[in-house]
Motif scaffolding. Structure first.
Motif, PDB file in Angstrom:
ATOM      1  N   ALA A   1       0.940  -1.137  -0.035  1.00 38.90           N
ATOM      2  CA  ALA A   1       0.092  -0.014   0.018  1.00 38.90           C
ATOM      3  C   ALA A   1       0.936   1.292   0.174  1.00 38.90           C
ATOM      4  N   ASN A   2       1.858   1.298   0.800  1.00 37.36           N
ATOM      5  CA  ASN A   2       2.840   2.372   0.805  1.00 37.36           C
ATOM      6  C   ASN A   2       3.809   2.667  -0.413  1.00 37.36           C
ATOM      7  N   HIS A   3       3.835   1.874  -1.504  1.00 40.82           N
ATOM      8  CA  HIS A   3       4.703   1.906  -2.739  1.00 40.82           C
ATOM      9  C   HIS A   3       3.674   1.652  -3.983  1.00 40.82           C
ATOM     10  N   PRO A   4       3.556   3.021  -4.319  1.00 40.44           N
ATOM     11  CA  PRO A   4       2.284   3.267  -5.188  1.00 40.44           C
ATOM     12  C   PRO A   4       2.898   2.847  -6.724  1.00 40.44           C
ATOM     13  N   GLU A   5       4.411   2.577  -6.692  1.00 37.81           N
ATOM     14  CA  GLU A   5       4.856   2.154  -7.920  1.00 37.81           C
ATOM     15  C   GLU A   5       4.601   0.707  -8.065  1.00 37.81           C
ATOM     16  N   ILE A   6       3.969  -0.126  -7.119  1.00 38.08           N
ATOM     17  CA  ILE A   6       3.937  -1.540  -7.362  1.00 38.08           C
ATOM     18  C   ILE A   6       2.370  -1.693  -8.220  1.00 38.08           C
ATOM     19  N   TRP A   7       2.801  -2.294  -9.217  1.00 36.86           N
ATOM     20  CA  TRP A   7       1.386  -2.246 -10.289  1.00 36.86           C
ATOM     21  C   TRP A   7       0.837  -3.809 -10.396  1.00 36.86           C
ATOM     22  N   GLU A   8       1.876  -4.724 -10.135  1.00 37.25           N
ATOM     23  CA  GLU A   8       1.397  -6.014 -10.182  1.00 37.25           C
ATOM     24  C   GLU A   8       2.061  -6.766  -8.966  1.00 37.25           C
ATOM     25  N   VAL A   9       1.101  -7.363  -8.447  1.00 34.28           N
ATOM     26  CA  VAL A   9       1.543  -8.550  -7.251  1.00 34.28           C
ATOM     27  C   VAL A   9       1.371  -9.989  -7.755  1.00 34.28           C
ATOM     28  N   ILE A  10       2.435 -10.742  -7.670  1.00 34.18           N
ATOM     29  CA  ILE A  10       2.560 -12.061  -7.983  1.00 34.18           C
ATOM     30  C   ILE A  10       2.663 -12.939  -6.856  1.00 34.18           C
ATOM     31  N   LEU A  11       1.444 -13.709  -6.642  1.00 33.64           N
ATOM     32  CA  LEU A  11       1.280 -14.843  -5.568  1.00 33.64           C
ATOM     33  C   LEU A  11       2.227 -16.089  -6.021  1.00 33.64           C
ATOM     34  N   THR A  12       3.247 -16.219  -5.176  1.00 37.42           N
ATOM     35  CA  THR A  12       4.042 -17.535  -5.331  1.00 37.42           C
ATOM     36  C   THR A  12       4.411 -18.051  -4.018  1.00 37.42           C
ATOM     37  N   GLY A  13       5.420 -18.898  -3.844  1.00 33.88           N
ATOM     38  CA  GLY A  13       5.520 -19.489  -2.706  1.00 33.88           C
ATOM     39  C   GLY A  13       6.781 -20.215  -2.668  1.00 33.88           C
ATOM     40  N   GLY A  14       6.522 -21.690  -2.361  1.00 30.13           N
ATOM     41  CA  GLY A  14       5.269 -22.413  -2.257  1.00 30.13           C
ATOM     42  C   GLY A  14       4.220 -22.319  -3.542  1.00 30.13           C
ATOM     43  N   GLU A  15       3.148 -22.688  -2.984  1.00 31.70           N
ATOM     44  CA  GLU A  15       1.983 -22.780  -3.777  1.00 31.70           C
ATOM     45  C   GLU A  15       0.923 -21.934  -3.405  1.00 31.70           C
ATOM     46  N   PRO A  16       0.515 -20.841  -4.047  1.00 37.38           N
ATOM     47  CA  PRO A  16      -0.484 -20.056  -3.612  1.00 37.38           C
ATOM     48  C   PRO A  16      -1.935 -20.649  -3.634  1.00 37.38           C
ATOM     49  N   LEU A  17      -2.162 -21.355  -4.621  1.00 34.46           N
ATOM     50  CA  LEU A  17      -3.503 -22.339  -4.750  1.00 34.46           C
ATOM     51  C   LEU A  17      -3.568 -23.511  -3.642  1.00 34.46           C
ATOM     52  N   MET A  18      -2.549 -23.630  -2.750  1.00 30.10           N
ATOM     53  CA  MET A  18      -2.810 -24.420  -1.475  1.00 30.10           C
ATOM     54  C   MET A  18      -3.554 -23.870  -0.601  1.00 30.10           C
ATOM     55  N   LEU A  19      -3.565 -22.453  -0.711  1.00 33.04           N
ATOM     56  CA  LEU A  19      -4.349 -21.682   0.248  1.00 33.04           C
ATOM     57  C   LEU A  19      -5.999 -22.040   0.406  1.00 33.04           C
ATOM     58  N   SER A  20      -6.793 -22.120   1.220  1.00 32.73           N
ATOM     59  CA  SER A  20      -8.203 -22.428   1.131  1.00 32.73           C
ATOM     60  C   SER A  20      -8.873 -21.302   0.373  1.00 32.73           C
ATOM     61  N   PRO A  21     -10.056 -21.533  -0.183  1.00 33.17           N
ATOM     62  CA  PRO A  21     -10.781 -20.547  -0.770  1.00 33.17           C
ATOM     63  C   PRO A  21     -10.983 -19.213   0.117  1.00 33.17           C
ATOM     64  N   ARG A  22     -11.198 -19.385   1.642  1.00 33.95           N
ATOM     65  CA  ARG A  22     -11.472 -18.561   2.332  1.00 33.95           C
ATOM     66  C   ARG A  22     -10.265 -17.638   2.754  1.00 33.95           C
ATOM     67  N   ARG A  23      -9.188 -18.282   2.825  1.00 42.08           N
ATOM     68  CA  ARG A  23      -7.909 -17.339   3.073  1.00 42.08           C
ATOM     69  C   ARG A  23      -7.471 -16.610   1.839  1.00 42.08           C
ATOM     70  N   LEU A  24      -7.600 -17.466   0.486  1.00 43.20           N
ATOM     71  CA  LEU A  24      -7.353 -16.633  -0.581  1.00 43.20           C
ATOM     72  C   LEU A  24      -8.114 -15.508  -0.770  1.00 43.20           C
ATOM     73  N   ALA A  25      -9.509 -15.650  -0.843  1.00 46.45           N
ATOM     74  CA  ALA A  25     -10.269 -14.307  -0.794  1.00 46.45           C
ATOM     75  C   ALA A  25      -9.855 -13.332   0.198  1.00 46.45           C
ATOM     76  N   GLU A  26      -9.683 -13.688   1.279  1.00 48.83           N
ATOM     77  CA  GLU A  26      -9.221 -12.497   2.320  1.00 48.83           C
ATOM     78  C   GLU A  26      -7.988 -11.886   1.656  1.00 48.83           C
ATOM     79  N   ILE A  27      -7.018 -12.464   1.128  1.00 48.53           N
ATOM     80  CA  ILE A  27      -5.911 -11.959   0.455  1.00 48.53           C
ATOM     81  C   ILE A  27      -6.394 -10.965  -0.395  1.00 48.53           C
ATOM     82  N   MET A  28      -7.133 -11.377  -1.417  1.00 49.02           N
ATOM     83  CA  MET A  28      -7.711 -10.776  -2.648  1.00 49.02           C
ATOM     84  C   MET A  28      -8.444  -9.530  -2.153  1.00 49.02           C
ATOM     85  N   GLN A  29      -9.258  -9.717  -1.388  1.00 44.10           N
ATOM     86  CA  GLN A  29     -10.038  -8.540  -0.665  1.00 44.10           C
ATOM     87  C   GLN A  29      -9.134  -7.416  -0.149  1.00 44.10           C
ATOM     88  N   ARG A  30      -7.864  -7.717   0.318  1.00 45.97           N
ATOM     89  CA  ARG A  30      -6.800  -6.787   0.831  1.00 45.97           C
ATOM     90  C   ARG A  30      -6.414  -6.209  -0.414  1.00 45.97           C
TER      91      ARG A  30
END
Ligand code: SF4
Length: 280
Positions: free
Chosen positions: A148-177
């Motif tokens: 949020a404090n770096h307005p130059e960030i245009w793209e966020v890449i979810l990686t890991g590990g494996e981001p789709l191992m998150l439950s739909p609920r936890r992934l949705a929380e991240i997406m809403q943020r």
């Protein structure tokens, strides 16, 4: 791969996670076990999903799918010039879970487990049950404050590990943020899940992936055309039909895809699956 895999065994319905399970499912022999595989397993996680186990030809000791996932005693040979963090994530990590290497994009590493463990993974020291785990709520707050404090960030890449191992609920929380951060326009998921655990790509997970309201991309990691099996293609179709753009990422691997015919077949399999070839 060492040893012979020429005994046809029933395919496991559960993930394979231990040397003993590799022998039970015909992916290693008892002689392989004697040759330091236990020591490999102590150091690096083992994981072969049922979908991947079903693709391995146990009659082929050089099977290109097995080479990617079945541990080998040679993994313990570490050259003096090898580093634990070969791509230098740590040097570009201003807060836990964020890698900010290029001005307009960051990696967000929320989770460090995977449904499979690739023997060539360049984050292998960080992933697995003994790896860096999942970001704590406090670390997640700090990671989002950084974005949020770096307005130059245009793209966020979810990686890991494996981001789709998150439950739909936890992934949705991240997406809403991410939804709440205006300057982020693109969300990209780096994943192997549509190939290695295609049944995970269901409506709940897809809805969660789209919950940011940003343009969503998936960079699908696959290295051999046989990985684009019918169930994987169906999982990709569900994603593309939902409006998510898919691009490919492949690793050039000796004995897996280091010849023009295999690479051409892999790229064609991506195109047939509506996955745009992107990087190798
Ligand atoms: S799925 Fe990705 S992060 Fe996980 S072991 Fe394989 S290459 Fe590494």
């Amino acid at each position: 791969m060492s040893g012979q895999h020429n005994q046809l065994k029933p395919t496991s319905a559960r993930p394979i996670r231990t040397p003993a399970e590799l022998v039970e499912t015909g992916l290693l022999t008892a002689e392989d076990l004697a040759s330091s595989i236990d020591a490999v397993a102590e150091r690096y996680a083992i994981g072969i999903s049922p979908a991947i186990a079903a693709l391995i030809d146990r009659n082929d000791p050089k099977d290109p799918i097995a080479r990617q996932f079945v541990p080998d005693a040679a993994e313990l040979n570490v050259a003096p010039e090898e580093r634990e963090d070969p791509i230098g994530d740590l040097a570009h990590s201003p807060v836990e879970g964020i890698v900010h290497r290029y001005p307009d994009r960051v990696l967000l590493k929320a989770v460090h487990v995977c449904p499979v463990y690739c023997r060539f993974c360049f984050r292998r020291e960080m992933v697995g049950p003994q790896g860096l785990g999942t970001l704590s709520p406090e670390a997640m707050d700090e990671a989002f404050a950084y974005i949020a404090n770096h307005p130059e960030i245009w793209e966020v890449i979810l990686t890991g590990g494996e981001p789709l191992m998150l439950s739909p609920r936890r992934l949705a929380e991240i997406m809403q943020r991410l939804h709440a951060i205006d300057h982020v326009k693109i969300v990209r998921f780096h994943t192997r899940v549509p190939v290695v655990e295609p049944e995970r790509i269901n409506e709940a997970l897809i809805t969660a992936m789209k919950a940011s309201g940003k343009t969503a991309y998936i960079a699908l990691h696959a290295n051999h055309p046989r990985e684009l099996a019918p169930s994987a293609r169906e999982a990709c179709a569900r994603l593309v039909d939902s409006g998510i753009v898919m691009i490919s990422q492949s690793v050039l691997l000796k004995g897996v895809n280091d010849d023009p015919d295999t690479l051409a077949a892999l790229m064609r399999a991506f195109v047939e699956t509506r996955v745009k070839p992107y990087y190798l």
